[in-house]
Structure formats: C-alpha cells, structure tokens
Motif scaffolding. Structure first.
Motif, PDB file in Angstrom:
ATOM      1  N   LYS A   1       0.399  -5.409 -15.241  1.00 11.43           N
ATOM      2  CA  LYS A   1      -0.054  -4.400 -14.284  1.00 11.43           C
ATOM      3  C   LYS A   1      -1.007  -5.082 -13.315  1.00 11.43           C
ATOM      4  CE  LYS A   1      -2.089   0.194 -13.736  1.00 11.43           C
ATOM      5  NZ  LYS A   1      -0.938   0.879 -13.140  1.00 11.43           N
ATOM      6  N   ARG A   2      -0.689  -5.000 -12.034  1.00 15.39           N
ATOM      7  CA  ARG A   2      -1.487  -5.655 -11.012  1.00 15.39           C
ATOM      8  C   ARG A   2      -2.259  -4.622 -10.205  1.00 15.39           C
ATOM      9  NH1 ARG A   2       2.528 -10.406  -8.600  1.00 15.39           N
ATOM     10  NH2 ARG A   2       2.916 -11.448 -10.592  1.00 15.39           N
ATOM     11  N   SER A   3      -3.441  -5.040  -9.732  1.00 15.73           N
ATOM     12  CA  SER A   3      -4.297  -4.149  -8.955  1.00 15.73           C
ATOM     13  C   SER A   3      -5.000  -4.942  -7.868  1.00 15.73           C
ATOM     14  CB  SER A   3      -5.334  -3.492  -9.873  1.00 15.73           C
ATOM     15  OG  SER A   3      -6.289  -2.761  -9.115  1.00 15.73           O
ATOM     16  N   LEU A   4      -4.945  -4.422  -6.639  1.00 18.70           N
ATOM     17  CA  LEU A   4      -5.631  -5.066  -5.522  1.00 18.70           C
ATOM     18  C   LEU A   4      -6.167  -3.997  -4.576  1.00 18.70           C
ATOM     19  CD1 LEU A   4      -6.440  -7.530  -3.812  1.00 18.70           C
ATOM     20  CD2 LEU A   4      -4.167  -7.427  -2.751  1.00 18.70           C
ATOM     21  N   PHE A   5      -7.487  -3.983  -4.379  1.00 18.90           N
ATOM     22  CA  PHE A   5      -8.131  -3.067  -3.448  1.00 18.90           C
ATOM     23  C   PHE A   5      -8.484  -3.816  -2.161  1.00 18.90           C
ATOM     24  CE2 PHE A   5      -8.943  -0.911  -7.450  1.00 18.90           C
ATOM     25  CZ  PHE A   5      -8.806   0.435  -7.122  1.00 18.90           C
ATOM     26  N   THR A   6      -8.262  -3.176  -1.023  1.00 18.82           N
ATOM     27  CA  THR A   6      -8.708  -3.708   0.263  1.00 18.82           C
ATOM     28  C   THR A   6      -9.395  -2.586   1.024  1.00 18.82           C
ATOM     29  OG1 THR A   6      -6.532  -3.239   1.244  1.00 18.82           O
ATOM     30  CG2 THR A   6      -6.920  -5.478   0.425  1.00 18.82           C
ATOM     31  N   LEU A   7     -10.521  -2.902   1.661  1.00 18.88           N
ATOM     32  CA  LEU A   7     -11.250  -1.905   2.427  1.00 18.88           C
ATOM     33  C   LEU A   7     -10.611  -1.697   3.792  1.00 18.88           C
ATOM     34  CD1 LEU A   7     -14.990  -2.786   1.697  1.00 18.88           C
ATOM     35  CD2 LEU A   7     -13.420  -1.324   0.408  1.00 18.88           C
ATOM     36  N   SER A   8     -10.830  -0.518   4.345  1.00 13.92           N
ATOM     37  CA  SER A   8     -10.327  -0.223   5.684  1.00 13.92           C
ATOM     38  C   SER A   8     -10.954  -1.179   6.689  1.00 13.92           C
ATOM     39  CB  SER A   8     -10.659   1.216   6.075  1.00 13.92           C
ATOM     40  OG  SER A   8     -10.048   2.141   5.197  1.00 13.92           O
ATOM     41  N   ASN A   9     -10.237  -1.416   7.777  1.00 12.86           N
ATOM     42  CA  ASN A   9     -10.726  -2.341   8.807  1.00 12.86           C
ATOM     43  C   ASN A   9     -12.112  -1.931   9.291  1.00 12.86           C
ATOM     44  OD1 ASN A   9      -8.382  -3.828   8.717  1.00 12.86           O
ATOM     45  ND2 ASN A   9      -7.394  -2.703  10.386  1.00 12.86           N
ATOM     46  N   GLY A  10     -13.006  -2.889   9.294  1.00 13.95           N
ATOM     47  CA  GLY A  10     -14.356  -2.637   9.780  1.00 13.95           C
ATOM     48  C   GLY A  10     -15.305  -2.085   8.746  1.00 13.95           C
ATOM     49  N   GLU A  11     -14.800  -1.713   7.583  1.00 11.34           N
ATOM     50  CA  GLU A  11     -15.668  -1.147   6.555  1.00 11.34           C
ATOM     51  C   GLU A  11     -16.239  -2.240   5.659  1.00 11.34           C
ATOM     52  OE1 GLU A  11     -14.590   2.083   4.129  1.00 11.34           O
ATOM     53  OE2 GLU A  11     -13.894   3.359   5.769  1.00 11.34           O
ATOM     54  N   THR A  12     -17.467  -2.041   5.250  1.00 11.09           N
ATOM     55  CA  THR A  12     -18.107  -2.926   4.281  1.00 11.09           C
ATOM     56  C   THR A  12     -18.815  -2.062   3.244  1.00 11.09           C
ATOM     57  OG1 THR A  12     -20.127  -3.058   5.615  1.00 11.09           O
ATOM     58  CG2 THR A  12     -18.459  -4.792   5.950  1.00 11.09           C
ATOM     59  N   ALA A  13     -19.060  -2.618   2.091  1.00  6.73           N
ATOM     60  CA  ALA A  13     -19.776  -1.890   1.050  1.00  6.73           C
ATOM     61  C   ALA A  13     -21.244  -1.742   1.449  1.00  6.73           C
ATOM     62  CB  ALA A  13     -19.657  -2.618  -0.278  1.00  6.73           C
ATOM     63  N   PRO A  14     -21.905  -0.656   1.038  1.00  7.66           N
ATOM     64  CA  PRO A  14     -23.343  -0.518   1.322  1.00  7.66           C
ATOM     65  C   PRO A  14     -24.114  -1.708   0.774  1.00  7.66           C
ATOM     66  CG  PRO A  14     -22.424   1.511   0.419  1.00  7.66           C
ATOM     67  CD  PRO A  14     -21.363   0.469   0.280  1.00  7.66           C
ATOM     68  N   LYS A  15     -25.204  -2.053   1.443  1.00  5.18           N
ATOM     69  CA  LYS A  15     -26.013  -3.176   1.011  1.00  5.18           C
ATOM     70  C   LYS A  15     -26.488  -2.968  -0.423  1.00  5.18           C
ATOM     71  CE  LYS A  15     -30.150  -5.848   2.181  1.00  5.18           C
ATOM     72  NZ  LYS A  15     -31.322  -5.972   3.100  1.00  5.18           N
ATOM     73  N   GLY A  16     -26.280  -3.976  -1.232  1.00  3.47           N
ATOM     74  CA  GLY A  16     -26.698  -3.909  -2.617  1.00  3.47           C
ATOM     75  C   GLY A  16     -25.626  -3.418  -3.566  1.00  3.47           C
ATOM     76  N   LEU A  17     -24.511  -2.901  -3.039  1.00  4.61           N
ATOM     77  CA  LEU A  17     -23.419  -2.447  -3.898  1.00  4.61           C
ATOM     78  C   LEU A  17     -22.433  -3.599  -4.087  1.00  4.61           C
ATOM     79  CD1 LEU A  17     -21.756  -0.388  -5.441  1.00  4.61           C
ATOM     80  CD2 LEU A  17     -20.842   0.420  -3.254  1.00  4.61           C
ATOM     81  N   LEU A  18     -22.371  -4.131  -5.291  1.00  3.80           N
ATOM     82  CA  LEU A  18     -21.504  -5.264  -5.595  1.00  3.80           C
ATOM     83  C   LEU A  18     -20.185  -4.747  -6.152  1.00  3.80           C
ATOM     84  CD1 LEU A  18     -24.170  -7.544  -7.336  1.00  3.80           C
ATOM     85  CD2 LEU A  18     -23.559  -7.408  -4.903  1.00  3.80           C
ATOM     86  N   LEU A  19     -19.159  -4.739  -5.315  1.00  5.38           N
ATOM     87  CA  LEU A  19     -17.876  -4.164  -5.721  1.00  5.38           C
ATOM     88  C   LEU A  19     -17.244  -4.928  -6.885  1.00  5.38           C
ATOM     89  CD1 LEU A  19     -16.268  -3.223  -2.290  1.00  5.38           C
ATOM     90  CD2 LEU A  19     -17.525  -1.781  -3.883  1.00  5.38           C
ATOM     91  N   ASP A  20     -17.566  -6.213  -7.003  1.00  3.48           N
ATOM     92  CA  ASP A  20     -17.009  -6.990  -8.114  1.00  3.48           C
ATOM     93  C   ASP A  20     -17.487  -6.481  -9.468  1.00  3.48           C
ATOM     94  OD1 ASP A  20     -15.563  -8.581  -6.452  1.00  3.48           O
ATOM     95  OD2 ASP A  20     -16.942 -10.272  -6.486  1.00  3.48           O
ATOM     96  N   THR A  21     -18.562  -5.699  -9.477  1.00  2.93           N
ATOM     97  CA  THR A  21     -19.089  -5.189 -10.745  1.00  2.93           C
ATOM     98  C   THR A  21     -18.648  -3.754 -11.024  1.00  2.93           C
ATOM     99  OG1 THR A  21     -21.142  -4.258  -9.827  1.00  2.93           O
ATOM    100  CG2 THR A  21     -21.126  -6.620 -10.382  1.00  2.93           C
ATOM    101  N   VAL A  22     -17.961  -3.138 -10.067  1.00  2.00           N
ATOM    102  CA  VAL A  22     -17.562  -1.735 -10.215  1.00  2.00           C
ATOM    103  C   VAL A  22     -16.145  -1.655 -10.759  1.00  2.00           C
ATOM    104  CG1 VAL A  22     -17.245   0.462  -9.026  1.00  2.00           C
ATOM    105  CG2 VAL A  22     -19.020  -1.121  -8.260  1.00  2.00           C
ATOM    106  N   LYS A  23     -15.957  -0.863 -11.793  1.00  2.00           N
ATOM    107  CA  LYS A  23     -14.622  -0.668 -12.365  1.00  2.00           C
ATOM    108  C   LYS A  23     -14.201   0.786 -12.234  1.00  2.00           C
ATOM    109  CE  LYS A  23     -14.079  -4.529 -15.452  1.00  2.00           C
ATOM    110  NZ  LYS A  23     -13.547  -4.930 -16.760  1.00  2.00           N
ATOM    111  N   VAL A  24     -12.963   0.990 -11.845  1.00  2.00           N
ATOM    112  CA  VAL A  24     -12.474   2.339 -11.562  1.00  2.00           C
ATOM    113  C   VAL A  24     -11.089   2.529 -12.174  1.00  2.00           C
ATOM    114  CG1 VAL A  24     -13.766   2.461  -9.392  1.00  2.00           C
ATOM    115  CG2 VAL A  24     -11.405   1.621  -9.388  1.00  2.00           C
ATOM    116  N   PRO A  25     -10.701   3.792 -12.416  1.00  2.00           N
ATOM    117  CA  PRO A  25      -9.332   4.058 -12.866  1.00  2.00           C
ATOM    118  C   PRO A  25      -8.360   3.921 -11.697  1.00  2.00           C
ATOM    119  CG  PRO A  25     -10.549   6.104 -12.636  1.00  2.00           C
ATOM    120  CD  PRO A  25     -11.531   5.001 -12.383  1.00  2.00           C
ATOM    121  N   VAL A  26      -7.148   3.536 -11.987  1.00  2.00           N
ATOM    122  CA  VAL A  26      -6.103   3.393 -10.957  1.00  2.00           C
ATOM    123  C   VAL A  26      -4.873   4.188 -11.387  1.00  2.00           C
ATOM    124  CG1 VAL A  26      -6.938   1.109 -10.271  1.00  2.00           C
ATOM    125  CG2 VAL A  26      -5.127   1.306 -11.994  1.00  2.00           C
TER     126      VAL A  26
END
Length: 210
Positions: A87-112
């Motif tokens: 099972k493969r998973s790849l998230f990409t943010l919308s063009n021009g979007e960035t995560a809020p300062k201090g939010l490390l997406l590599d540490t966030v786990k979500v259901p898919v």
C-alpha cells in the motif's frame, strides 16, 4: 456509511496526534519539539475533485506448478502468495501552500482511504501514514486467505497463473490543525496519491501432459 462531505476523521487526543507506529513504517514514537507539539490535528477529509479519479490495473502474482507422475489423480493444495502487494501513500500540498511554522508534517500521521464507494463515501485504512511529501510504502494486509485445492490428473503437470486487481486513486484532501497555544486554526489542502485496495484475485489452471 457517511457521505463524503460528512465524513471526517476526528483525532481528539493529543497523544494520538503525532504518534508514530512501528508497523506503519514512519518515524519511531517520540516527543515532538515544543513548536510542533503545539499543533493538534482536528480532522482530515478526502474528496474527488476535477482531475481526480480511480485507476485499476491487473497485476501478476506468484503462481504455482504441480507435477503428477503417478497413475491416479493427485490432490494438492496451494497457498496464494500476496507478499508482493504493498500500500503506497504520497501527500502533496496545493501549489503555493506551506505548513504553518513549527508544524512538522513528517511527524504527523493520518488515516488514508482504503475503499471508495459509488455514493461518494469512503472507508479508511486501519494504519496511519505520514502527512509528508515522501512516498510511504507498506506491506498490504490481506484480511483473509484460503488454500486452493488443485487436482492434478495422472501423468500431468498443472501450472497455476494468478492475477489480482489493484485500485489506486488520486484525490483531494483537507486537514485542519489547531494551535493548542493560541487556539488559531490552520488548514492545508492538497492531493493524496495512493493504493486503495486489491480485489478480484483469479487463479487459472493449465494442464500439460508429462
């Protein structure tokens, strides 16, 4: 089944928020830094937008071969081999979007998503995947598997060819985070590309004389 626009995965407990499970292939469980720890994932939802869709491809699985040099029918058993499925998973943010300062997406786990239904509802996988721009690939979990009974005629060789359908999807996602310190909410959007599920396994037996 809830409709697409009603379905939301609510992750309330902060302990669950940025937890990392060994069997989900992400970072080991640990304490995030103070800034990243101030964010709480409130919900994540998925939808099919223009340009999104589901694709199906038929894959070859490991087959089997049985020979019978005797004069009577030989009854054999074959265990389907699903070990190559992932099972493969790849998230990409919308063009021009960035995560809020201090939010490390590599540490966030979500259901898919694990399945998508014609009424636009969906179900989710039992495991969590990191919400980062890196592809994650985990072994696919088969819920149930049964041995196949193979009858091999006298002085014959039977070759089993096995196939299965893989369903992949490109869909849109929206994740809402709350800053635990300020109460402010931030939303990030983008696309999720991944494996939904596997289905319709087939086994074709071809007999050859010995």
């Amino acid at each position: 089944m809830k409709s697409l626009y009603q379905y939301a995965i609510l992750l309330i407990a902060a302990a669950v928020l940025f937890s990392c499970s060994k069997n989900s292939g992400g970072p080991e469980t640990g304490t995030p830094d103070e800034e990243a720890g101030s964010y709480q994932l409130e919900e994540i939802t998925y939808s099919l937008a223009s340009g999104d869709g589901i694709d199906t491809v038929k894959l070859n699985l490991a087959g089997g071969e049985f020979s019978n040099y005797g004069n009577n029918i030989s009854e054999q058993k074959m265990s389907p081999d699903y070990s190559s499925l992932t099972k493969r998973s790849l998230f990409t943010l919308s063009n021009g979007e960035t995560a809020p300062k201090g939010l490390l997406l590599d540490t966030v786990k979500v259901p898919v998503p694990s399945n998508w239904y014609s009424n636009q509802g969906y179900s989710v996988d039992t495991r969590l995947f990191t919400l980062s721009g890196k592809e994650v690939e985990l072994p696919y979990l088969i819920a149930d598997s049964h041995d196949l009974n193979v009858s091999v005629p006298a002085r014959s060789r039977v070759v089993i060819d096995s196939k299965i359908d893989r369903y992949t999807i490109r869909c849109s996602f929206k994740a809402i985070f709350k800053n635990a310190a300020t109460g402010a909410r931030d939303t990030i959007t983008g696309k999720w590309n991944g494996t939904l599920r596997y289905n319709n396994s087939s086994f074709v037996a071809t007999e050859y004389p010995l």
